[in-house]
Design an enzyme around this catalytic site. Structure first.
Site, PDB file in Angstrom:
ATOM      1  N   GLU A 183      37.459  37.886  29.447  1.00 19.71           N
ATOM      2  CA  GLU A 183      37.365  39.264  28.970  1.00 19.71           C
ATOM      3  C   GLU A 183      38.441  39.565  27.910  1.00 19.71           C
ATOM      4  OE1 GLU A 183      35.112  41.661  32.507  1.00 19.71           O
ATOM      5  OE2 GLU A 183      37.294  41.736  32.520  1.00 19.71           O
ATOM      6  N   GLU A 257      29.775  38.141  35.572  1.00 22.33           N
ATOM      7  CA  GLU A 257      30.412  38.977  36.590  1.00 22.33           C
ATOM      8  C   GLU A 257      29.537  40.196  36.827  1.00 22.33           C
ATOM      9  OE1 GLU A 257      34.453  40.150  36.078  1.00 22.33           O
ATOM     10  OE2 GLU A 257      35.155  38.133  35.576  1.00 22.33           O
TER      11      GLU A 257
END
Length: 623
Positions: A183, A257
């Site tokens: 991320e 995710e």
């Protein structure tokens, strides 16, 4: 658009038409032709996130068997740099840090592995996985091209490569993909930095497919051209497909995710989500043949001092709880929930003919423990480590300490005014001549107490706790602990400090006595024993205590705090034994509390809002 989606649906459904047994002889994984390909055949992954550091080693196989029985054919694993290199150049891949053994067990349990060893993980873990010692150089910048960071990063990844490249799929192992950053789009957009990450992993021998992951709204910043970019979050199927078409030029489509609920922080309500919401979204994803990794399939526990923290405008500092239950399909104790069975039915609906889902293992049992006394006491104010003297306060990192507590003491002269601790990190009790007069709490921006000091002055003691370094966002680079700036009294800087470190790596060095009397205001260690005829999981009930940490048979279970929402501490059976068991409690607020017991169930949702001191609170003391 409908025609395109229909074509994508047909193509994606073909990815689930082949068996994906990890124990069969497989030797090739590729991302090609719009698919994940195992030995040239398309496959859809039903994956779940599990972290070996959050699970006692003795339970690794049981947790992985539960993941497989849920219907999953793969797992995703974060590795925590601070677990594997606790001090510079001192590598740890043994015991609960034996990541290679965890991966071998996963292969034995018929699970493919998506490895996420990127030194930054977030994960609600202390400092996002970075080792605290990076902060000893106060100007070092993590997640950057700072040569000091890159050199330490490279050294660590080279050691990871030695441990895990033999377990790549091409070498007969189950590792099919490796993540090079996590991320990153939330943090920056430096493609040169991302390319350095890629090159380090290749240099370390990770010749498999590499990937990054970001939600759709940060993926442009976080991806590296030429490296597969997965999608995080709860995006709808059309957005997942459109995002990966734009970034990757097509499939395979993968949500790396997806969150069944969320994590908890001290002082805020326990997070849960309805099973109906859970199944509705997953059904829509699987309907289009999209692969998905559930974060978390099983959360586990933040044992010891390894919880992280977040920072936002609503509660500037948010320390995460010891429990990482996450309202996940497999709960903190490794047992199935309603979400477990709902997911299992979805896999049955969408998996190809012949896809094997094992029977669900029998749930692990838990027991209650009768109340017993913590009747031995160690007075920490009388068992001090060597003093460190400094004109100005020193941070944890300055005194070479990563976790735990630090005591700061000095003399205050006669005067009246505010005692203010600038940049308190993170929680502390304030004592004058050994008498507790208040607390300091970074969560609520409570950093000051108004004092009236008499003619002869007084001894000031500030006992400060590191409640977990921030694991997300720009504050990663501002993560030193303790008193990180200055202390003022009545507008003047306070100097001349005596500093004592209490890292509590263990409690073996303390002397306990039944005859010792706990000072009513100083933190205290209390010890007691209880007897077990049989060993099963239990949960220690901490509702009568204030704030502190707990050890069972030498294992540091973690923190407790009366504010909630977590009010029990999970004690795994492998840490217990038949016969006598030892419990040590370090208590900061209710030093008189000497009775403790265990329950056969957790309490994760009891928030004591009346104990929550807000940022407008005033502490005014006349001493």
């Amino acid at each position: 658009m409908q025609k395109i989606l229909l074509m994508l649906f047909v193509a994606a459904m073909m990815t689930g038409m082949f068996s994906t047994s990890c124990t069969q002889k497989r030797n090739e994984f590729r991302i090609a032709d719009g698919h994940f390909l195992l030995n040239g055949e398309p496959v859809q992954f039903f994956s779940g996130e599990v972290h070996p550091s959050r699970i006692p080693r003795e339970y690794w196989r049981q947790r992985l068997q539960m993941v497989r029985a849920m219907g999953m054919n793969a797992i995703s694993i974060y590795m925590f740099w601070n677990v594997h290199e606790p001090y510079p150049g001192e590598y740890n891949f043994e015991g609960n840090a034996d990541i290679a053994e965890f991966i071998r067990i996963a292969q034995e349990e018929d699970l493919w592995v998506m490895l996420r060893p990127s030194p930054y993980v977030c994960a609600e873990w202390e400092f996002g996985g970075y080792p605290w010692w990076l902060l000893k150089e106060s100007d070092l910048k993590v997640r950057s091209k700072d040569p000091r960071f890159i050199n330490a990063y490279r050294d660590y990844v080279m050691e990871v490569g030695k441990q895990l490249t033999p377990l790549l799929i091409e070498n007969g192992g189950p590792i099919i993909m490796v993540q090079i950053e996590n991320e990153y789009g939330f943090y920056g957009s430096d493609k040169e930095y991302l390319a350095m990450n890629r090159d380090i992993f290749i240099e370390a021998g990770f010749t498999c497919d590499l990937f990054t992951c970001d939600p759709p709204y940060t993926i442009d910043a976080g991806h590296l051209p030429g490296i597969y970019a997965a999608v995080n979050g709860g995006a709808k199927p059309a957005e997942v497909i459109a995002t990966q078409d734009r970034i990757n030029g097509g499939g395979p489509y993968f949500v790396s995710e997806w969150y069944p609920a969320w994590f908890d922080v001290w002082g805020k309500r326990h997070h849960t989500s309805p099973v109906e919401n859970f199944t509705a979204h997953l059904d829509s994803i699987f309907h289009y043949g999209i692969s998905l990794n559930m974060y978390m399939a099983h959360g586990g526990s933040n044992f010891g001092f390894m919880n992280g923290a977040n920072y936002d405008t609503y509660m500037p500092y948010q320390s995460q709880t010891q429990s990482y239950d996450y309202d996940a399909p497999i709960n903190e104790a490794g047992n199935p929930t309603a979400k477990f069975f709902a997911y299992r039915e979805l896999v049955k609906k969408y998996a190809p003919e012949g896809y094997h889902i094992p029977e669900v293992p029998q749930p692990l049992k838990s027991i209650s423990v009768k109340s017993f006394q913590l009747d031995e006491i160690a007075l920490i104010e009388q068992q001090r480590p060597a003093v460190i003297k400094s004109e100005r306060p020193l941070s944890f990192e300055d005194i070479n300490q990563g976790y735990g507590y630090v005591l700061y003491e000095t003399e205050l002269p006669k005067g009246e005014g505010w005692l203010k601790v600038r940049e308190l990190r993170d929680y502390g009790i304030v004592l004058l001549d050994g008498k507790r007069i208040g607390v300091l709490d970074r969560r609520t921006e409570l950093d000051s107490i108004y004092l009236k000091v008499p003619n002869n002055g007084t001894r000031l003691s500030l006992f400060i706790e590191n409640l977990g370094r921030i694991n997300f966002g720009s504050f990663l680079t501002d993560n030193r602990k303790g008193i990180t700036e200055t202390v003022f009294f009545a507008g003047r800087e306070v100097t001349g400090w005596d500093i004592f470190g209490y890292p509590f790596k263990s409690i073996d060095g303390y002397t306990f006595s039944e005859s010792a009397k706990a000072h009513s205001d100083w933190p205290v260690l209390r010890r007691g024993t209880f007897h077990l005829d049989k060993v099963e999981d239990t949960y220690f009930d901490m509702r009568d205590f204030g704030k502190g940490s707990l050890w069972v048979n030498g294992h540091h279970v973690g923190r407790y705090w009366q504010v909630g929402p977590q009010q029990t501490l999970y004690i795994p059976a492998p840490w217990l034994r038949e016969g006598e068991n030892e419990v040590v409690v370090f208590e900061m607020l209710k030093m008189w509390q000497s009775e403790i017991s265990g329950l056969d169930h957790p309490i994760l949702d009891e928030l004591n809002e009346e104990l929550f001191t807000g940022p407008t609170a005033v502490q005014q003391i006349e001493y």
